[in-house]
Motif scaffolding. Sequence first.
Motif, mmCIF file in Angstrom:
data_model
loop_
_atom_site.group_PDB
_atom_site.id
_atom_site.type_symbol
_atom_site.label_atom_id
_atom_site.label_comp_id
_atom_site.label_asym_id
_atom_site.label_seq_id
_atom_site.Cartn_x
_atom_site.Cartn_y
_atom_site.Cartn_z
ATOM 1 N N LEU A 176 10.316 3.692 4.103
ATOM 2 C CA LEU A 176 11.320 3.376 3.079
ATOM 3 C C LEU A 176 10.668 2.862 1.795
ATOM 4 N N ALA A 177 9.583 2.085 1.945
ATOM 5 C CA ALA A 177 8.893 1.555 0.764
ATOM 6 C C ALA A 177 8.376 2.706 -0.101
ATOM 7 N N ALA A 178 7.712 3.665 0.550
ATOM 8 C CA ALA A 178 7.159 4.800 -0.193
ATOM 9 C C ALA A 178 8.276 5.651 -0.796
ATOM 10 N N ARG A 179 9.335 5.856 -0.017
ATOM 11 C CA ARG A 179 10.455 6.685 -0.469
ATOM 12 C C ARG A 179 11.149 6.021 -1.675
ATOM 13 N N SER A 180 11.309 4.697 -1.584
ATOM 14 C CA SER A 180 11.973 3.967 -2.683
ATOM 15 C C SER A 180 11.186 4.108 -3.971
ATOM 16 N N ARG A 181 9.865 4.010 -3.844
ATOM 17 C CA ARG A 181 9.027 4.134 -5.050
ATOM 18 C C ARG A 181 9.176 5.543 -5.638
ATOM 19 N N GLU A 182 9.310 6.540 -4.750
ATOM 20 C CA GLU A 182 9.501 7.912 -5.239
ATOM 21 C C GLU A 182 10.815 8.028 -6.007
ATOM 22 N N LEU A 216 0.838 -1.208 0.000
ATOM 23 C CA LEU A 216 0.000 0.000 0.000
ATOM 24 C C LEU A 216 0.871 1.256 0.000
ATOM 25 N N ALA A 217 2.017 1.171 0.701
ATOM 26 C CA ALA A 217 2.907 2.335 0.773
ATOM 27 C C ALA A 217 3.434 2.727 -0.613
ATOM 28 N N LEU A 218 3.454 1.767 -1.545
ATOM 29 C CA LEU A 218 3.925 2.055 -2.906
ATOM 30 C C LEU A 218 3.011 3.028 -3.641
ATOM 31 N N PHE A 219 1.799 3.193 -3.103
ATOM 32 C CA PHE A 219 0.847 4.125 -3.724
ATOM 33 C C PHE A 219 0.800 5.445 -2.968
ATOM 34 N N GLU A 220 1.609 5.552 -1.922
ATOM 35 C CA GLU A 220 1.515 6.719 -1.053
ATOM 36 C C GLU A 220 2.811 7.534 -1.024
ATOM 37 N N THR A 221 2.719 8.708 -0.400
ATOM 38 C CA THR A 221 3.930 9.504 -0.152
ATOM 39 C C THR A 221 4.678 8.861 1.021
ATOM 40 N N SER A 222 5.881 9.346 1.300
ATOM 41 C CA SER A 222 6.642 8.739 2.409
ATOM 42 C C SER A 222 5.915 8.935 3.741
ATOM 43 N N LYS A 223 5.182 10.050 3.872
ATOM 44 C CA LYS A 223 4.401 10.263 5.104
ATOM 45 C C LYS A 223 3.315 9.191 5.207
ATOM 46 N N GLY A 224 2.593 8.986 4.112
ATOM 47 C CA GLY A 224 1.539 7.963 4.103
ATOM 48 C C GLY A 224 2.121 6.575 4.324
ATOM 49 N N GLY A 225 3.301 6.332 3.733
ATOM 50 C CA GLY A 225 3.958 5.037 3.904
ATOM 51 C C GLY A 225 4.291 4.777 5.366
ATOM 52 N N ILE A 258 12.667 5.323 -7.376
ATOM 53 C CA ILE A 258 12.809 4.382 -8.507
ATOM 54 C C ILE A 258 11.702 4.562 -9.538
ATOM 55 N N GLY A 259 10.521 4.901 -9.075
ATOM 56 C CA GLY A 259 9.364 5.000 -9.968
ATOM 57 C C GLY A 259 8.485 3.774 -9.811
ATOM 58 N N PRO A 260 7.193 3.904 -10.200
ATOM 59 C CA PRO A 260 6.268 2.801 -9.991
ATOM 60 C C PRO A 260 6.489 1.655 -10.976
ATOM 61 N N GLY A 261 5.859 0.518 -10.679
ATOM 62 C CA GLY A 261 5.951 -0.644 -11.569
ATOM 63 C C GLY A 261 6.009 -1.930 -10.770
ATOM 64 N N LEU A 262 5.657 -3.018 -11.452
ATOM 65 C CA LEU A 262 5.619 -4.313 -10.766
ATOM 66 C C LEU A 262 7.004 -4.758 -10.282
ATOM 67 N N PRO A 263 8.064 -4.644 -11.111
ATOM 68 C CA PRO A 263 9.384 -5.038 -10.608
ATOM 69 C C PRO A 263 9.797 -4.223 -9.381
ATOM 70 N N THR A 264 9.456 -2.923 -9.404
ATOM 71 C CA THR A 264 9.751 -2.079 -8.236
ATOM 72 C C THR A 264 9.041 -2.631 -7.013
ATOM 73 N N ALA A 265 7.758 -2.989 -7.192
ATOM 74 C CA ALA A 265 6.960 -3.484 -6.067
ATOM 75 C C ALA A 265 7.604 -4.721 -5.456
ATOM 76 N N VAL A 266 7.997 -5.662 -6.321
ATOM 77 C CA VAL A 266 8.595 -6.912 -5.822
ATOM 78 C C VAL A 266 9.892 -6.604 -5.074
ATOM 79 N N GLY A 267 10.746 -5.825 -5.693
ATOM 80 C CA GLY A 267 12.041 -5.501 -5.082
ATOM 81 C C GLY A 267 11.886 -4.733 -3.782
ATOM 82 N N VAL A 268 10.994 -3.741 -3.794
ATOM 83 C CA VAL A 268 10.830 -2.899 -2.611
ATOM 84 C C VAL A 268 10.226 -3.708 -1.459
ATOM 85 N N VAL A 269 9.215 -4.526 -1.758
ATOM 86 C CA VAL A 269 8.593 -5.328 -0.689
ATOM 87 C C VAL A 269 9.614 -6.320 -0.129
ATOM 88 N N PHE A 270 10.395 -6.946 -1.019
ATOM 89 C CA PHE A 270 11.449 -7.873 -0.559
ATOM 90 C C PHE A 270 12.424 -7.133 0.363
#
Lengths: 164, 268
Positions: A91-97, A50-59, A99-111
């Motif tokens: 960190l999840a939200a910040r990383s997405r900011e 869920l944090a991947l869809f949010e800002t770092s504050k929301g994350g 790296i940018g969104p996408g499925l590979p990002t999601a897998v890597g960031v969640v891992f």
Amino acid sequence: MRKRGGLTGWGGIVVAALLLGFSAALQGQAHRLAVLGAEADYPLLVACTLALFETSKGGAVLGFLGGFLQGCMAGTSLGYVAFSRTIAGYLAARSREWIGPGLPTAVGVVFACTAIASILELFLPPAKAVFPSLGDTIGTATYNGVLAIPLYALLNRFFKPARP
Amino acid sequence: MKQRPSRHWLWLLALLAVSALLGSVQRSAAAGGTQPWFVRAVRSALVPVAGAVANALDARDAYLFSFVSATEVRRLRAENARLRAAAALYDERLAELAGEVDSLRKLMRLPALPGRSRVAADVVASFPSENRLVLSVGQSRGVRQGMPVVDGSALVGVVRDVGPNSSTVEMVSSPSLRIGAMALRNPPAAGLLRGESPTKLILEFLDFNVPVANNDLVVTSGYSERIPRGIPIGRIFQLEESREFGSRRSQVFPLANLGTVREVWVLQ
């Protein structure tokens, strides 16, 4: 969804609350859903995805809520669980900011965020055996990374990532 | 309006501070055997969901088990019925003897023994890495802090904190739990038991010269207000001695299957 993106409006809040609540309830049975000895960490998986869809504050808020619910259910170490999950969500939200969104990002960031939260918990009381716990951490991070694929794909149909 | 990233850091720090605060509130409440209001609120909402999840997984397991040969199922059912009948006979005799013990203790003006009545409970959540179980019963069913929890055959743990309709059990595998225990011998070898892992407990003997051996049954010693004497805990599988330090301890394999326990009894 609004232009800002993220889990905005009542829809986003309700989806986040339901997913976090259900994942905290499911975590008590994680050992029965283990694959090759690896257990998923459902609240952490949901919070990070869920944090991947949010800002770092929301994350950070999502991570905190995931840790808070899990700590309340487990009845122990609430402070440490919420602490490590808040950092993971942030960190999840910040990383997405970055790296940018996408499925590979999601897998890597969640891992990565699952591994970070679990390693942080290793160094917080109560003391744990480091090497067996590291093995469990890798198993959990992998399991969470795999589960992030369908969860992210599903959420991506309804929500857009928030602009930083 | 767009927030500057530095403000997000402040949110992070504030949430970390709140986490620490909530953790300390929970710890102090647990020390008193209760749950703080926010734990009670979360559990009242999530324990029913966790129970439904556990039931769904039980249904899944039952479905998978249905593929086991029908002959095996029939054999197990017959064995179950035979064991139930045998247990009913023992229960009757046990109740008779317990009544006798109670009246003798009353005559001698001794306090009543703990663990006489029991409350059945479902394990709605299990956290093996935290050595905790969450039960579906709480204060409303008479559960109190320190009461022992057993499965069909052995001690599972001790109630750590109690809410209105849920309670947390600290399993015997927890390194922070200390229980008076003894190896069943003549004379019994008393000591203090603590957890180390789900498959290994440590029993430290009070007397260095006490005779013990591998495979001895370890039971509760009863030197406690809440935990009665004689509840099986495990079997000794290794002895360790250190003459210089005058210490003797044994490794104990728990009899209760701590990883898969689903239904338990709380002894009152």
